[in-house]
Scaffold this active site. Structure first.
Site, PDB file in Angstrom:
ATOM      1  N   GLU A   1       0.872  -1.394   0.149  1.00 61.19           N
ATOM      2  CA  GLU A   1       0.113   0.064  -0.007  1.00 61.19           C
ATOM      3  C   GLU A   1       0.850   1.426  -0.043  1.00 61.19           C
ATOM      4  O   GLU A   1       0.107   2.415  -0.169  1.00 61.19           O
ATOM      5  CB  GLU A   1      -0.892  -0.006   1.192  1.00 61.19           C
ATOM      6  CG  GLU A   1      -0.569   0.298   2.652  1.00 61.19           C
ATOM      7  CD  GLU A   1       0.204  -1.118   3.194  1.00 61.19           C
ATOM      8  OE1 GLU A   1       0.531  -0.935   4.530  1.00 61.19           O
ATOM      9  OE2 GLU A   1       0.041  -2.046   2.465  1.00 61.19           O
TER      10      GLU A   1
ATOM     11  N   ASP B   1      -8.947  -0.531   7.104  1.00 61.99           N
ATOM     12  CA  ASP B   1      -7.442  -1.075   7.137  1.00 61.99           C
ATOM     13  C   ASP B   1      -6.653  -0.049   7.863  1.00 61.99           C
ATOM     14  O   ASP B   1      -5.556  -0.125   8.396  1.00 61.99           O
ATOM     15  CB  ASP B   1      -6.999  -1.580   5.851  1.00 61.99           C
ATOM     16  CG  ASP B   1      -7.517  -2.815   5.516  1.00 61.99           C
ATOM     17  OD1 ASP B   1      -7.543  -3.684   6.421  1.00 61.99           O
ATOM     18  OD2 ASP B   1      -7.666  -3.354   4.202  1.00 61.99           O
TER      19      ASP B   1
END
Length: 361
Positions: free
Chosen positions: A118, A270
């Site tokens: 990410e 998240d």
């Protein structure tokens, strides 16, 4: 290099770190790929498919971690995996460290090389390894939100698309990034009225140019958020700060201003969530209700459509996996500035500033 693909063990996580096609490409370069038995079954890929692609099948997750120089997976290691991660072992996966101090401390203790999907960032400032899962999650957010608006699951009883003579449902999207635009596209396709908020005028202009007239844009601020939550049926949280904890745009007191049965889908879960009352849920038990507001906060939404998600993920991660395997992590990150930004924790040291800020280090 010896590369390991363990079976995901997070609740209802059926994705796998690599498709047989990805394994085939790695073996062409002379690398050895170990797959935990049945790791790909949830995504529709079987042990025999991996064998044909050149992989070696191992029975247990401990064997995979024990023999591999690099672990390629989908979700962050769970608590039972912490002790399996070895010093100097490369772990390439989604980590989202800023939302979990326990995970951060465990990976520091492991002395491993943690490279987070990410935070790999290209020259244009986009996140190429997060994008496909954000696309999936954004589209799924409307799919799930529409379902939980139904009365039997405590929603308002609203059909997003409406019917002739009845106004359509109203969807509020926080954030005009990948998640937000995909959510708006799906909601608009169903015929819902969509309002999308962001602080980036460039993104809002883009949305205004490409979306149909029933998708409207407004600048994001607390006043506008408080105004819209009173009249919208479904709220999508799609805000992302690269590698950092998501800001709380909806506070607990705001829930009382929403109509009973309003649904919140917080895709930012998240990263800690952009709603103060967000707490991670699972596909097994996806919702909870606070002040008559339905919260859907599943932390691995794309795991519900693993066949699509696994192929989409391998498409973007494989070039980086090949680079890491061919060159080793040090040379690979030296030569590739995009991959270098994926380095989060290296041999016990946090090297990504946003994680330090999250834990005030």
């Amino acid at each position: 290099m010896k590369i390991g693909i363990p079976k995901e063990i997070k609740n209802n996580e059926s994705r796998v770190g690599m498709t047989p096609a990805g394994v085939y490409e790695l073996t062409k370069y002379g690398h050895t790929v170990y797959i935990q038995s049945t790791a790909g079954e949830g995504s529709g890929f079987f042990d025999n498919d991996y064998k044909k692609a050149g992989a070696l099948i191992l029975d247990t997750i401990g064997q995979v971690y024990g023999i591999s120089e690099m672990i390629v997976k989908v979700k962050e290691p769970t608590e039972v995996e912490y002790a399996l991660v070895q010093p100097q072992q490369i772990v390439f996966t989604y980590f989202h460290f800023a939302s979990s101090e326990a995970l951060t401390e465990a990976m520091i203790k492991s002395k491993s090389i943690c490279i987070a999907y990410e935070t790999v960032e290209d020259d244009e400032g986009t996140l190429p390894l997060l994008t496909p899962m954000s696309e999936v999650a954004g589209r799924m957010a409307i799919q799930q939100g529409a379902k939980y608006l139904e009365k039997p699951v405590k929603g308002r009883g609203v059909l997003l698309g409406g019917v002739p003579g009845v106004a359509p449902g109203r969807v509020l999207v926080l954030g005009a990034g990948i998640v937000g635009i995909q959510a708006a596209k799906m909601a608009a396709g169903l015929g819902a009225h969509v309002t999308i908020l962001d602080i980036n005028m460039k993104r809002l202009r883009y949305v205004n140019d490409v979306m149909p007239p029933h998708v409207v844009t407004e600048f994001s601020n607390e006043f506008n958020i408080r105004k819209h939550i009173k009249t919208h049926d479904l709220i999508i949280g799609g805000v992302l700060l690269k590698g950092a904890k998501a800001p709380n745009l909806i506070t607990k007191d705001m829930l009382k201003e929403m109509r009973p049965g309003t649904v919140i889908v917080d895709v930012a879960v998240d990263q800690g969530g952009c709603v103060e009352t967000t707490k991670p849920t699972t596909h097994e038990d996806p919702i909870y209700i606070i002040d008559d507001v339905v919260h859907y906060c599943v932390a691995n939404m794309p795991g519900a459509v693993p066949h699509t998600s696994t192929m989409a993920l391998t498409n973007v991660t494989l070039p980086y996996v090949i680079k890491l395997a061919n060159l080793g992590w040090q040379k690979a990150t030296e030569k590739d500035a995009c991959l270098q930004k994926g380095l989060n924790i290296v041999e016990g040291e946090i090297v990504y500033d946003e994680i330090k800020e999250a834990f005030q280090i």
